[in-house]
Design an enzyme around this catalytic site. Sequence first.
Site, PDB file in Angstrom:
ATOM      1  N   GLU A 157       0.836  -1.205   0.000  1.00  0.00           N
ATOM      2  CA  GLU A 157       0.000   0.000   0.000  1.00  0.00           C
ATOM      3  C   GLU A 157       0.873   1.258   0.000  1.00  0.00           C
ATOM      4  O   GLU A 157       0.715   2.144   0.846  1.00  0.00           O
ATOM      5  CB  GLU A 157      -0.970  -0.007   1.195  1.00  0.00           C
ATOM      6  CG  GLU A 157      -1.979  -1.143   1.109  1.00  0.00           C
ATOM      7  CD  GLU A 157      -3.067  -1.076   2.177  1.00  0.00           C
ATOM      8  OE1 GLU A 157      -2.851  -0.444   3.218  1.00  0.00           O
ATOM      9  OE2 GLU A 157      -4.136  -1.675   1.959  1.00  0.00           O
ATOM     10  N   GLU A 319      -6.395  -7.416  -1.287  1.00  0.00           N
ATOM     11  CA  GLU A 319      -6.934  -7.339   0.071  1.00  0.00           C
ATOM     12  C   GLU A 319      -8.380  -6.869   0.031  1.00  0.00           C
ATOM     13  O   GLU A 319      -8.733  -5.989  -0.745  1.00  0.00           O
ATOM     14  CB  GLU A 319      -6.170  -6.314   0.933  1.00  0.00           C
ATOM     15  CG  GLU A 319      -4.768  -6.681   1.310  1.00  0.00           C
ATOM     16  CD  GLU A 319      -4.163  -5.613   2.219  1.00  0.00           C
ATOM     17  OE1 GLU A 319      -4.906  -4.879   2.904  1.00  0.00           O
ATOM     18  OE2 GLU A 319      -2.925  -5.499   2.230  1.00  0.00           O
TER      19      GLU A 319
END
Length: 684
Positions: A157, A319
């Site tokens: 991320e 995710e």
Amino acid sequence: MSVARPAAGRWPTDSISFGGDYNPEQWSPEVWVEDVALMREAGVDLVTVGVFSWALLEPEPGRYEFGWLDQVLDLLHAGGIRVDLATATASAPPWLARLHPEVLPVAEDGTRYAIGGRQTWCPSSPVYRERSLLLVEQLAARYGQHPALAMWHVSNELGCHNVHCFCDVSATAFRAWLQRRYGTGEAGLAELNRAWGTAFWSQHYGDWAEVGVPRRTTATGNPTQRLDFLRFSSDALLEQYEAEASVLRRVTPEVPVTTNFMVTSHQWAMDYGTWAAGQDVVSNDHYLDHRLPDPHAELSFCADLTRGLAGGGPWLLMEQATSAVNWQPVNVAKRPGETLRDSLVHVARGADGVCFFQWRASVAGAEKYHSALLPHAGTRTRLWREVRELGRALRSIDEVRGTRVQADVAQLFDHQAWWACDAPNRPSELMGYTDAGRAVHRALRAAGVTSDVVPVATPDLAGVLAAHRVVVVPTLHLCTDATAAAVADAAAAGATVVVTCSSGIVDEDDHVRPGGYPGAFADLTGVRMDQFHPLPAGERLELENGWAGTVWSEEGTVDDDVEVVARVTAGPLPGQPAVTRRPLPGGGAAWYVATQLDDASWAALLDRVLQEVGVGPAAVAPAGVEVVRRVSADGERSYLFCLDHTGAEQRVAARGVELITGATVDGEVTVPARGAAVVRETAG
Ligand SMILES: [Zn+2]
């Protein structure tokens, strides 16, 4: 960069991938053995390992401890589970900040962040870069040939917390970035002064040393300085990605490389359109945001944008949550069926893998209340049953893998337009970049029509747009000449174009295009607006045909060949054109919408547009049932996804075989309440 990428397009598993982040360092070796057994029971075949392991892998500078990770990878391999191995660089260990405090990022107001959270590093720090690449080199050498290795997962991320750093190191890197953009020396500085419009407010720079990052200012800072800083910050993180990826590609050229994007409603700082080309597999993290009025509409929008970043090809959901997250004011849990249904919404919209954060719910740390595949309560739970059902369902639809999502509508998307549109001192803070795009997408989704959300950085943009019957240009506030030309080319090739207000206003330097709004699209639409008339919050703009808008209205004229579809009847200036349509020589039309239409009005407008071009829904379905079609490259096989959001069992017209149950479908498929049906279609 010129790194050979033989791995591009290679999928990490031989199936629709299923699994999640696995953080074994939180557990004992006895638990690892149970984990692998339960992963097999659930049908998990891909796990991401090592995302936050740096502090344990390198407990002090240059001393590496790989023993535990060796053991974990061997266990996973013995269990037939493939590994997406992280480079572990997402969060640096505390010793890095102790030895080199200058790696800690600095906020806009000059505050230096402390360790204790995550991603506490300056994206431009040469110290961080050097230490992180040493670790990546070690990991690549040690695990590059490990039989469990399926894919490399660079960082994690990127930009979630540290994208904008205002430290002196970043200021130096920003100047270097600006000199690459504008040139060095006096000539470069003159070009910067032009682009930044420094004649205004006595901001003219006489020396490069005066140019800095946009720290907190007395009055609003220079808009182009801000825009360039946002570009630089995205590029700085992309450079970190490329630096890590280039080590991995040198050591293991055959192994695909990815980093997990965060295509979601509140992440706007990474210009993923420019990142996508460097990904062997585009992967995304998506979490439902219950602060939004319609979180599931946003999920579908983000999935379509992720597919756009993947060039229309398959992508990996890296995710999501099996149930609640832990970072919203109220963390809404999923009701029965929703874990599977939400997963299959992503698959319907092009995901060829469904992974979660995380495998086993943590008992300590900041994310201990975040749901997982294996909940705190263990296996005697509804959630665990549903996880196993999801594993079985994904195996039953494996044949969908590699097919492409069918869409006749494209809508443009651009992070840089987002940055420019939502800047300070704009005509109305109620005008948000994503509002019109999401409203259009919501209306199309409700009508059963899928749209491709296409980043402006897409290679051969004109060709991609021209392959669609309708091209929507929502709030493309910043628009380059090249993007405007691509839209015009698609229109010339026969596409119908729908341009919404606040599009085409500024060029890439954030300078207003003179001659009337919508600037870059004035000639195409035949609209010449000369003033904005924003509406106060809560005020409605009523149109003569019953449609209505909020937030925005405009004053101006239209060319002779433009049909005014709806004029304002109640608003700042009754009689002004609010929705217009210009027939185009290519056979399509160029629409212009001078307000933020409400959902019912968008539905009516798009219904007319779609009827004109002959585009219908993927299937006739009840309201609240999402329908999407995926088709094989040869056109021989097609799959209809039906996803219930009504909370009651529904029926959708279809023929073929429902793959999850194996049932023959002869006219109508039954969609379980909050569930999914996937029909391999047969004609007739
Ligand atoms: Zn910095």
